[in-house]
Design a protein around this motif. Structure first.
Motif, PDB file in Angstrom:
ATOM      1  N   VAL A 227     -12.705 -44.967 -31.294  1.00 50.58           N
ATOM      2  CA  VAL A 227     -11.883 -44.006 -29.955  1.00 50.58           C
ATOM      3  C   VAL A 227     -12.391 -42.333 -30.691  1.00 50.58           C
ATOM      4  O   VAL A 227     -12.240 -41.412 -29.086  1.00 50.58           O
ATOM      5  CB  VAL A 227     -10.852 -44.210 -30.399  1.00 50.58           C
ATOM      6  CG1 VAL A 227     -10.455 -46.063 -29.782  1.00 50.58           C
ATOM      7  CG2 VAL A 227     -10.295 -43.545 -31.191  1.00 50.58           C
ATOM      8  N   GLY A 228     -13.128 -41.477 -31.901  1.00 48.82           N
ATOM      9  CA  GLY A 228     -13.094 -40.790 -31.995  1.00 48.82           C
ATOM     10  C   GLY A 228     -14.463 -40.741 -31.126  1.00 48.82           C
ATOM     11  O   GLY A 228     -14.445 -38.596 -31.030  1.00 48.82           O
ATOM     12  N   GLY A 229     -15.137 -41.098 -32.326  1.00 50.19           N
ATOM     13  CA  GLY A 229     -16.797 -40.516 -32.236  1.00 50.19           C
ATOM     14  C   GLY A 229     -17.211 -40.282 -30.895  1.00 50.19           C
ATOM     15  O   GLY A 229     -18.299 -38.624 -31.157  1.00 50.19           O
ATOM     16  N   PRO A 230     -16.653 -40.192 -29.048  1.00 47.73           N
ATOM     17  CA  PRO A 230     -17.369 -40.272 -28.622  1.00 47.73           C
ATOM     18  C   PRO A 230     -16.654 -39.288 -28.135  1.00 47.73           C
ATOM     19  O   PRO A 230     -17.106 -38.078 -26.879  1.00 47.73           O
ATOM     20  CB  PRO A 230     -16.929 -41.500 -27.132  1.00 47.73           C
ATOM     21  CG  PRO A 230     -17.233 -42.531 -28.193  1.00 47.73           C
ATOM     22  CD  PRO A 230     -16.240 -42.220 -29.470  1.00 47.73           C
ATOM     23  N   LYS A 231     -15.788 -38.603 -28.383  1.00 43.17           N
ATOM     24  CA  LYS A 231     -14.904 -37.052 -28.206  1.00 43.17           C
ATOM     25  C   LYS A 231     -15.000 -36.452 -29.383  1.00 43.17           C
ATOM     26  O   LYS A 231     -14.651 -35.202 -29.270  1.00 43.17           O
ATOM     27  CB  LYS A 231     -13.376 -37.470 -28.248  1.00 43.17           C
ATOM     28  CG  LYS A 231     -13.257 -38.771 -26.813  1.00 43.17           C
ATOM     29  CD  LYS A 231     -11.951 -38.621 -26.995  1.00 43.17           C
ATOM     30  CE  LYS A 231     -10.962 -39.427 -26.050  1.00 43.17           C
ATOM     31  NZ  LYS A 231     -10.287 -39.906 -26.203  1.00 43.17           N
TER      32      LYS A 231
ATOM     33  N   VAL B 141     -13.051 -28.956 -37.301  1.00 46.02           N
ATOM     34  CA  VAL B 141     -12.245 -29.085 -37.132  1.00 46.02           C
ATOM     35  C   VAL B 141     -11.493 -28.505 -36.653  1.00 46.02           C
ATOM     36  O   VAL B 141      -9.671 -28.318 -35.559  1.00 46.02           O
ATOM     37  CB  VAL B 141     -11.199 -29.484 -39.051  1.00 46.02           C
ATOM     38  CG1 VAL B 141      -9.586 -29.470 -38.880  1.00 46.02           C
ATOM     39  CG2 VAL B 141     -11.900 -30.211 -39.993  1.00 46.02           C
ATOM     40  N   ARG B 142     -11.166 -27.002 -36.856  1.00 41.19           N
ATOM     41  CA  ARG B 142     -10.713 -26.137 -35.926  1.00 41.19           C
ATOM     42  C   ARG B 142     -10.243 -26.160 -34.523  1.00 41.19           C
ATOM     43  O   ARG B 142      -9.194 -25.271 -33.622  1.00 41.19           O
ATOM     44  CB  ARG B 142     -11.032 -24.706 -36.431  1.00 41.19           C
ATOM     45  CG  ARG B 142     -10.770 -24.385 -37.934  1.00 41.19           C
ATOM     46  CD  ARG B 142      -9.280 -23.757 -37.538  1.00 41.19           C
ATOM     47  NE  ARG B 142      -8.037 -22.757 -39.329  1.00 41.19           N
ATOM     48  CZ  ARG B 142      -8.261 -23.015 -40.144  1.00 41.19           C
ATOM     49  NH1 ARG B 142      -7.296 -24.574 -39.547  1.00 41.19           N
ATOM     50  NH2 ARG B 142      -7.765 -22.583 -41.101  1.00 41.19           N
ATOM     51  N   THR B 143     -11.711 -26.535 -34.045  1.00 40.28           N
ATOM     52  CA  THR B 143     -11.665 -26.661 -32.652  1.00 40.28           C
ATOM     53  C   THR B 143     -11.265 -28.164 -31.749  1.00 40.28           C
ATOM     54  O   THR B 143     -11.062 -28.205 -30.473  1.00 40.28           O
ATOM     55  CB  THR B 143     -13.029 -26.201 -32.129  1.00 40.28           C
ATOM     56  OG1 THR B 143     -14.160 -27.001 -32.486  1.00 40.28           O
ATOM     57  CG2 THR B 143     -13.431 -24.899 -32.213  1.00 40.28           C
ATOM     58  N   ASN B 144     -11.763 -29.208 -32.437  1.00 44.04           N
ATOM     59  CA  ASN B 144     -11.311 -30.248 -31.960  1.00 44.04           C
ATOM     60  C   ASN B 144     -11.008 -31.698 -32.944  1.00 44.04           C
ATOM     61  O   ASN B 144      -9.927 -31.192 -33.433  1.00 44.04           O
ATOM     62  CB  ASN B 144     -12.881 -31.134 -31.732  1.00 44.04           C
ATOM     63  CG  ASN B 144     -12.893 -32.655 -31.080  1.00 44.04           C
ATOM     64  OD1 ASN B 144     -12.106 -32.702 -30.041  1.00 44.04           O
ATOM     65  ND2 ASN B 144     -14.056 -32.994 -31.231  1.00 44.04           N
ATOM     66  N   ALA B 145     -11.471 -31.810 -34.152  1.00 41.54           N
ATOM     67  CA  ALA B 145     -11.294 -33.085 -35.004  1.00 41.54           C
ATOM     68  C   ALA B 145     -11.760 -33.659 -35.946  1.00 41.54           C
ATOM     69  O   ALA B 145     -12.764 -33.223 -35.773  1.00 41.54           O
ATOM     70  CB  ALA B 145     -10.365 -34.212 -34.156  1.00 41.54           C
TER      71      ALA B 145
ATOM     72  N   SER C 256      -4.701 -37.120 -30.136  1.00 36.16           N
ATOM     73  CA  SER C 256      -3.798 -37.638 -28.576  1.00 36.16           C
ATOM     74  C   SER C 256      -6.018 -37.924 -28.829  1.00 36.16           C
ATOM     75  O   SER C 256      -5.365 -39.313 -28.123  1.00 36.16           O
ATOM     76  CB  SER C 256      -4.696 -36.145 -28.047  1.00 36.16           C
ATOM     77  OG  SER C 256      -6.015 -35.527 -27.820  1.00 36.16           O
ATOM     78  N   MET C 257      -6.774 -38.085 -29.804  1.00 33.13           N
ATOM     79  CA  MET C 257      -7.582 -38.706 -29.805  1.00 33.13           C
ATOM     80  C   MET C 257      -7.210 -39.950 -30.333  1.00 33.13           C
ATOM     81  O   MET C 257      -7.837 -41.274 -29.975  1.00 33.13           O
ATOM     82  CB  MET C 257      -8.671 -38.557 -30.551  1.00 33.13           C
ATOM     83  CG  MET C 257     -10.094 -37.259 -30.522  1.00 33.13           C
ATOM     84  SD  MET C 257     -10.831 -37.053 -31.399  1.00 33.13           S
ATOM     85  CE  MET C 257     -11.906 -35.631 -30.540  1.00 33.13           C
TER      86      MET C 257
END
Length: 362
Positions: free
Chosen positions: A216-220, A39-43, A153-154
């Motif tokens: 949409v978010g899983g691949p990121k 969570v701190r670095t991505n989502a 953005s994701m």
């Protein structure tokens, strides 16, 4: 034990489940530290559908909110939200909550803590003397918090609402992942940015939205996150947790919540808080970091250098972001100044700590 509309998703993903506020909730999936740092670095995605939501409607809705909450809800315009609390008549806190202004002076949504839904409903109802239309929509409302620096953005492709530029403590109503009438807000409690989405639990809305988010978010690198990391994330920001840092016996002024306690209006316990302010506070909630090795835990005693009890720990953890032990606790006011030396009693040892500024993460 109640389930949320996402319980089967959590179990299928291998979450460690436990009872929380009467709900079967995910505590962690891959581990608290791993989820915290995601969570701190991505989502990451939190299921917080256990939270309570009340709709208040009518010409006296604002008047009722003004009388039962400490903050000034008259400042809210449509699309704005506010952090506030419900003081009790003895100067403690019934609950902390969010107030969403859907339609100015007419329609508001209150978001309350899961463990306090019935208590809060009864408390507010007691003051509803002017016929405000109150609806408890908690059981039919889904709530997901997608938090982290890359969350907006994701998810932008799932809605026409401008997520990236949604300001803190504002919200919009629109379509999300093909589901209409979704409230999209920026009122997260992690300090990592992101959004929360409220939508009705009907048809296959829950599956549709959850699956679209992970498509949409899983691949990121988007991950599901449990309540364990939610606690460590909010603690790094110095945010209060009801039942730990604030409760029916703590004053919002003592808890550092003077900024949501407005004396420009009449509300429950106003005179008590004015008297506290005038006399000076006897204790204050402070942030501290451990100097000696050890982790502070809820209800550990805080002592001075002579071993005299001067307070207690309300929340504590080993911060995954900073790799140091930190905590919140009430101490007698003379020990509340920055850099004050205090000692946490862990078993039969006194471990040195010092008072620091919150949030712990700058």
């Amino acid at each position: 034990m109640k389930n949320t509309p996402f319980t089967n998703k959590h179990i299928a993903l291998g979450a460690k489940m436990a009872a929380f506020a009467g709900y079967n909730m995910p505590i962690s999936y891959t581990g608290i530290n791993d989820e915290h740092l995601a969570v701190r670095t991505n989502a990451g995605v939190f299921d917080v559908s256990h939270m309570g939501e009340f709709m208040l409607k009518g010409e006296h809705a604002l008047d009722l909110i003004q009388r039962v909450t400490s903050n000034d809800a008259s400042k809210l315009t449509a699309g704005k939200a506010q952090y506030s609390c419900l003081p009790n008549e003895e100067g403690g806190i019934v609950d902390d909550l969010l107030v969403y202004c859907i339609e100015e002076n007419k329609v508001y949504m209150l978001v309350v803590n899961a463990s306090n839904i019935e208590k809060d409903w009864n408390w507010i109802s007691k003051f509803n003397t002017k016929g405000v239309d109150m609806q408890n929509i908690s059981d039919r409302t889904c709530l997901l918090a997608i938090q982290g620096p890359n969350a907006t953005s994701m998810l932008q492709s799932l809605t026409s609402t401008d997520l990236v530029n949604l300001k803190y403590y504002t919200f919009a109503k629109g379509e999300f992942a093909g589901v209409s009438n979704v409230i999209i807000s920026a009122t997260g409690y992690t300090g990592a940015g992101g959004i929360e989405i409220y939508f009705e639990d009907k048809d296959d809305n829950a599956d549709k939205i959850w699956d679209a988010i992970f498509a949409v978010g899983g691949p990121k690198g988007l991950k599901p996150i449990g309540l364990g990391a939610r606690d460590t994330l909010r603690l790094e920001m110095g945010f209060c947790l009801y039942g730990n840092d604030i409760d029916d016996s703590t004053s919002p002024l003592e808890a550092g919540l003077g900024w949501i306690t407005k004396f420009t209006k009449e509300f429950t316990a106003r005179s008590i808080f004015e008297a506290q302010k005038a006399a000076g506070l006897k204790q204050k909630l402070v942030g501290f970091e451990m100097v000696d090795k050890g982790i502070p835990r809820h209800d550990y005693e805080i002592k001075d250098a002579n071993g005299q009890v001067i307070g207690r720990v309300t929340s504590g953890t080993q911060s995954p972001s900073m790799q140091k032990a930190v905590g919140l606790g009430y101490v007698q006011t003379p020990f509340a100044a920055l850099d004050s030396e205090i000692f946490v009693a862990v078993r039969d040892k006194l471990l040195k700590a010092k008072v620091v500024k919150v949030p712990f993460l700058s």
